[in-house]
Structure formats: structure tokens, C-alpha cells
Design a protein around this motif. Sequence first.
Motif, PDB file in Angstrom:
ATOM      1  N   VAL A 172       0.843  -1.206   0.000  1.00 30.42           N
ATOM      2  CA  VAL A 172       0.000   0.000   0.000  1.00 30.42           C
ATOM      3  C   VAL A 172       0.873   1.250   0.000  1.00 30.42           C
ATOM      4  CG1 VAL A 172      -1.640   1.353   1.390  1.00 30.42           C
ATOM      5  CG2 VAL A 172      -1.994  -1.104   1.080  1.00 30.42           C
ATOM      6  N   LEU A 173       1.986   1.204   0.738  1.00 33.26           N
ATOM      7  CA  LEU A 173       2.921   2.333   0.800  1.00 33.26           C
ATOM      8  C   LEU A 173       3.519   2.643  -0.575  1.00 33.26           C
ATOM      9  CD1 LEU A 173       4.055   4.164   3.071  1.00 33.26           C
ATOM     10  CD2 LEU A 173       6.012   2.618   3.203  1.00 33.26           C
ATOM     11  N   ILE A 174       3.595   1.628  -1.434  1.00 33.42           N
ATOM     12  CA  ILE A 174       4.082   1.832  -2.804  1.00 33.42           C
ATOM     13  C   ILE A 174       2.932   2.220  -3.739  1.00 33.42           C
ATOM     14  CG2 ILE A 174       5.085   0.640  -4.810  1.00 33.42           C
ATOM     15  CD1 ILE A 174       6.694  -1.054  -2.758  1.00 33.42           C
ATOM     16  N   ILE A 175       1.780   1.566  -3.567  1.00 30.78           N
ATOM     17  CA  ILE A 175       0.647   1.770  -4.484  1.00 30.78           C
ATOM     18  C   ILE A 175       0.082   3.185  -4.386  1.00 30.78           C
ATOM     19  CG2 ILE A 175      -1.742   1.089  -4.962  1.00 30.78           C
ATOM     20  CD1 ILE A 175      -0.878  -1.806  -4.149  1.00 30.78           C
ATOM     21  N   VAL A 176      -0.141   3.667  -3.160  1.00 31.65           N
ATOM     22  CA  VAL A 176      -0.853   4.944  -2.976  1.00 31.65           C
ATOM     23  C   VAL A 176      -0.123   6.131  -3.624  1.00 31.65           C
ATOM     24  CG1 VAL A 176      -1.664   6.622  -1.263  1.00 31.65           C
ATOM     25  CG2 VAL A 176      -2.132   4.187  -0.940  1.00 31.65           C
ATOM     26  N   PRO A 177       1.185   6.348  -3.359  1.00 36.11           N
ATOM     27  CA  PRO A 177       1.854   7.485  -4.018  1.00 36.11           C
ATOM     28  C   PRO A 177       1.843   7.370  -5.547  1.00 36.11           C
ATOM     29  CG  PRO A 177       3.220   6.611  -2.253  1.00 36.11           C
ATOM     30  CD  PRO A 177       2.115   5.641  -2.454  1.00 36.11           C
ATOM     31  N   VAL A 246      -3.684 -10.746  -4.093  1.00 36.69           N
ATOM     32  CA  VAL A 246      -2.260 -10.637  -4.427  1.00 36.69           C
ATOM     33  C   VAL A 246      -2.077 -10.209  -5.884  1.00 36.69           C
ATOM     34  CG1 VAL A 246      -0.119 -11.945  -4.726  1.00 36.69           C
ATOM     35  CG2 VAL A 246      -1.467 -12.231  -2.642  1.00 36.69           C
ATOM     36  N   THR A 247      -2.866 -10.788  -6.796  1.00 38.64           N
ATOM     37  CA  THR A 247      -2.730 -10.451  -8.225  1.00 38.64           C
ATOM     38  C   THR A 247      -3.032  -8.973  -8.466  1.00 38.64           C
ATOM     39  OG1 THR A 247      -3.349 -12.712  -8.866  1.00 38.64           O
ATOM     40  CG2 THR A 247      -3.507 -11.015 -10.563  1.00 38.64           C
ATOM     41  N   VAL A 248      -4.134  -8.467  -7.881  1.00 40.55           N
ATOM     42  CA  VAL A 248      -4.480  -7.045  -8.032  1.00 40.55           C
ATOM     43  C   VAL A 248      -3.403  -6.163  -7.401  1.00 40.55           C
ATOM     44  CG1 VAL A 248      -6.148  -5.261  -7.362  1.00 40.55           C
ATOM     45  CG2 VAL A 248      -6.953  -7.485  -8.182  1.00 40.55           C
ATOM     46  N   ALA A 249      -2.936  -6.552  -6.203  1.00 39.17           N
ATOM     47  CA  ALA A 249      -1.908  -5.760  -5.510  1.00 39.17           C
ATOM     48  C   ALA A 249      -0.612  -5.712  -6.311  1.00 39.17           C
ATOM     49  CB  ALA A 249      -1.652  -6.338  -4.121  1.00 39.17           C
ATOM     50  N   TYR A 250      -0.213  -6.854  -6.893  1.00 44.09           N
ATOM     51  CA  TYR A 250       1.010  -6.902  -7.697  1.00 44.09           C
ATOM     52  C   TYR A 250       0.896  -6.012  -8.936  1.00 44.09           C
ATOM     53  CZ  TYR A 250       3.473 -10.691  -5.240  1.00 44.09           C
ATOM     54  OH  TYR A 250       4.179 -11.444  -4.330  1.00 44.09           O
ATOM     55  N   LEU A 251      -0.267  -6.058  -9.584  1.00 42.71           N
ATOM     56  CA  LEU A 251      -0.466  -5.258 -10.798  1.00 42.71           C
ATOM     57  C   LEU A 251      -0.410  -3.765 -10.466  1.00 42.71           C
ATOM     58  CD1 LEU A 251      -0.927  -6.013 -13.758  1.00 42.71           C
ATOM     59  CD2 LEU A 251      -3.382  -5.751 -13.371  1.00 42.71           C
ATOM     60  N   SER A 256       2.512   1.492 -10.199  1.00 39.33           N
ATOM     61  CA  SER A 256       3.115   2.559  -9.390  1.00 39.33           C
ATOM     62  C   SER A 256       4.602   2.691  -9.658  1.00 39.33           C
ATOM     63  CB  SER A 256       2.871   2.287  -7.902  1.00 39.33           C
ATOM     64  OG  SER A 256       1.516   2.432  -7.577  1.00 39.33           O
ATOM     65  N   TYR A 257       5.294   1.549  -9.747  1.00 43.02           N
ATOM     66  CA  TYR A 257       6.728   1.598 -10.068  1.00 43.02           C
ATOM     67  C   TYR A 257       6.961   2.382 -11.364  1.00 43.02           C
ATOM     68  CZ  TYR A 257       7.957  -2.136  -6.685  1.00 43.02           C
ATOM     69  OH  TYR A 257       8.190  -2.884  -5.555  1.00 43.02           O
ATOM     70  N   TYR A 258       6.185   2.031 -12.410  1.00 45.99           N
ATOM     71  CA  TYR A 258       6.401   2.629 -13.730  1.00 45.99           C
ATOM     72  C   TYR A 258       5.904   4.079 -13.811  1.00 45.99           C
ATOM     73  CZ  TYR A 258       7.573  -2.068 -15.330  1.00 45.99           C
ATOM     74  OH  TYR A 258       8.171  -3.291 -15.491  1.00 45.99           O
ATOM     75  N   THR A 259       4.991   4.453 -12.901  1.00 45.91           N
ATOM     76  CA  THR A 259       4.551   5.847 -12.860  1.00 45.91           C
ATOM     77  C   THR A 259       5.684   6.754 -12.365  1.00 45.91           C
ATOM     78  OG1 THR A 259       2.271   5.157 -12.416  1.00 45.91           O
ATOM     79  CG2 THR A 259       2.831   7.449 -11.903  1.00 45.91           C
ATOM     80  N   VAL A 260       6.433   6.282 -11.395  1.00 43.65           N
ATOM     81  CA  VAL A 260       7.488   7.081 -10.764  1.00 43.65           C
ATOM     82  C   VAL A 260       8.840   6.878 -11.450  1.00 43.65           C
ATOM     83  CG1 VAL A 260       8.776   7.428  -8.601  1.00 43.65           C
ATOM     84  CG2 VAL A 260       6.288   7.095  -8.548  1.00 43.65           C
TER      85      VAL A 260
END
Length: 471
Positions: A172-177, A246-251, A256-260
Motif C-alpha cells: 500500500v505504501l508503494i501503491i498509494v503514491p 495478491v494479483t491485483v496488488a502486484y499489478l 506505481s513503479y512505472y509511474t514514478v
Amino acid sequence: MASSETVYLRKKITLLRAVCLIAGTVVGSGIFISPKGVLKNSGNVGLSLIIWLVAGIFSTFGALCYAELGTSIKKSGAHYIYLLETLGPMPAFLRLWAEFILIRPASSSVVGLAFGRYIVEPFFSPCPAPEILVKMLSIIEVLFVVAVNCWSVDWTSRLQIVLTTVKMGALVLIIVPGMIRLASGQTENFHNAFDASSLTLDKIPLAVYTGLYAYSGWYILNFVTEEVINPKRNIPMSIILSMVTVTVAYLLTNISYYTVLTSQDVLESNAVAVSFADRALQGFSSIIPILVAASCLGTQMAGCFAGPRMLFSGSREGQWPVLFSMIHIRRHTPLPAVLLTYSMVVVMILVGELFGLLNFYSFSQWLFTGLTTMGLIIHRYRNPDLPRPFKVHLFIPAVFTIVCFFIVGMSLYSDPVNTGISFALTLTGVPIYFLAVQKQRLPLRFIRAFHMLTKKLQVLLEVVPQEVQTY
């Protein structure tokens, strides 16, 4: 009716504990490391996201197959007991043998070494951490996990819930930002998402292979089927809930990784989550290695809880020494099986290296998983009238089995040395099966000495066979 003093493995795994066991095993270090490997082999951002989704769907297919097996074959032991019931005693024993000498020691060592590395490296950055210190911390982690699992099933389950909450909190700490930035219009990293200039078709299977590693562990609940409360309902429900989550969270995490980060940033990073935190969570980036280490600890805790149950099951079926089907008279934990399994893990940590170990055990893992789901199809035709509280369409095990054998072929192609050693070690179980399991051919003097040793260890460890049938 069994009294409170009766010695047997209690049913203590509720729906919540089952979901946390599966999700807590699947979410290890993979999601924080694997994005680089998936992107490198897929060639572009768009295809890498599709591969993460495909890997999640494929893992869910496998988990659904095991949900059917777990509700129709009510014994604990996962792959081993399903092979025994479907393909016969020899394939089952080879899976048991591979679990003891290869799969469990290597997989747990990978998690232990990742834990040690994430704890130590921040103190030595930018220099590499001393290998001996990493291994010492890995062994301390393993000893802690073994102690908790030997002491109490309740403590293990409660700690697993806490660690799973920490893992999902890290995601969540990665997804939200990332989602906030995406919603505000920061989409430039997705403009050429399907750029084919770096696409190489023969590397796509390697990208899928890397993604599947991040989802490994979806079968963990089937190791402890007999300890699940209301398994007909809770096994399929917990598998579906955890795998969808897990699948939704991973996606979302990868988006998020690729946004930043640009694709080049991801490829140049040794730990994508840390690079993300440096860019998006300034001031909080130092806690990411701690959260990843906690994630590894949760995976190790779940593996130590479930893995030894396979030796316990094999011993109960007469294919492993009888001592390992015994449980502690007060703690009601399979103490001998836990201690034997994790003594091998310590040895593997001392002699192994992280990425070599990963390839080392993956071959046998996928080979026997494919054989198990093939056994599901055979079991359907041999036992058409067997009650199946949960049933999947045959298309699912058929596709899953084919892909498993394809992954085995990819292992041979990508790392023939480690794969060959893995296959050779698995085959060392064949003479042992004919010598000591199929028919007792050992000298009488050896058998008497072994029985005497078993009695001495039984007294020392305070263990006895189960007094209640739990399946």
C-alpha cells in the motif's frame, strides 16, 4: 471425543489465518525484486504488465486445482499425498525425497539470504555487505522461525497475521503514491508502453518464469489440510480471496513503479522498491529494506509451519522414518519434522548462493507440481463418483500442467548445470525407495539399531504418535 490432553494436531486454521498463510507466503521478496527481471525479458512496460497479470492468472489456475485436490483428498501433505493417491508410491516418495534434500532447504535458504541481505546492506551501502554477516543473520532468522513453530501453532498463526499485515502495508505504501501521481496526470512513462524496439520473443518465457517466482507459494495451505477448520468451505474460499488480492496488488504495485520510475531506472536498479522509495517517499526510503526483510520473515514463517507437514505425512504413510509422524505431547507441534527439515536449511545457507539456489530448486518444484495437476485429471477418471465439494473445469489443470512442463524445459535451457544437479539429486531417491521403502532390504542389525535410536529420540524430544485420526 478427544480430550484436551489427547495428542494430535488441532484444527486451528480459520479463514482469516488461511488467507494470511497463503498471502503471507506468496508476498515475499519477489515483488520488490522481480520487476527488473520481468521488464528486462519482456522488452517494454506494457508487455511486462500483461505478463504480471498472466502470471497471476496462471498461479490462480494452479491454486484452484489444489483447492479441488484439498477438498476431495482430505489428508495433509500437499504434493506428496496427491501424488501418492493419483500416480502411486514411487513418484510420491521422490517428491518427498526432493522436498527433504532439495526443495525445502533451497527455497528457505533463498528467503533467509534475502532477509539477511536486506537487513545488512543499508549499513554498508554503497559497498557490498560482508557475505559472512549476511549468512549469520539468515541463520539467526531460521533459528527464530523454528523456535516459534516448535513452540506453538497459535503463536505462529498470530505472528503470520501480523507479518502479512506488514507486507500488505508495504505494498500500500508503494501503491498509494503511484496512484496519486497517475491520477494527477503523470503518465509520460506509459506513452510508449508497447515499444517493440527491445522486444525479443525468445525471452518472453523467461519473463513469465521470473513473474511466476513472485507468485510462488500459492499451494501452502494444502500442506496443512487436516488443521483447517471447515476445509470444504475455507480451502477454496481462502485460495480465491488471497490469489485475487495478491494479483491485483502486484499489478497496482508495478503500475506505481512505472509511474514514478522510467523503464531505464527499473533496469538499472538492484532493488526496485528502494529506488521507488528514494524518488517517491523521501524521508521514508530507509524503512523499505526493513519492510522487505519483514516480508521475507513472514514467508519463512509460513514455510516452516507448512513444509514439515509433508515429512509428517510421509512418515504416517510408511515412506519416512516413524519418528517424524510424532508430535510433542504438550505443544502439539510436529517437532521432529520441523527440526530435521530446517537443519538442512542451515547447511544450504552456509554453502549456497542466492541466485544459484533459485535455479537449483525450481526445476524439481515445477516438475512435481505439473505431475500433481496431471494426477488430478487421472484421479477424475479413476474415481468419477468421489465427492468433490469444489470442482474445476478440466481445461484449467490441462493448461496448467502443459505450462508447468514448459517451465521445466525452460529451466533446462536457461541453466542446464544447476537443473541437471537438481534432477540428479532427485533421482538419488530411486535406490533408497527400492532399498528401504518398497520392501525392507536393510540388514536386521541396522534396523534394530535404528529402532533403538528412534526410542531414545522419542524420549528426548517428548513426542508420541497422534492419538486421534484427523482425516
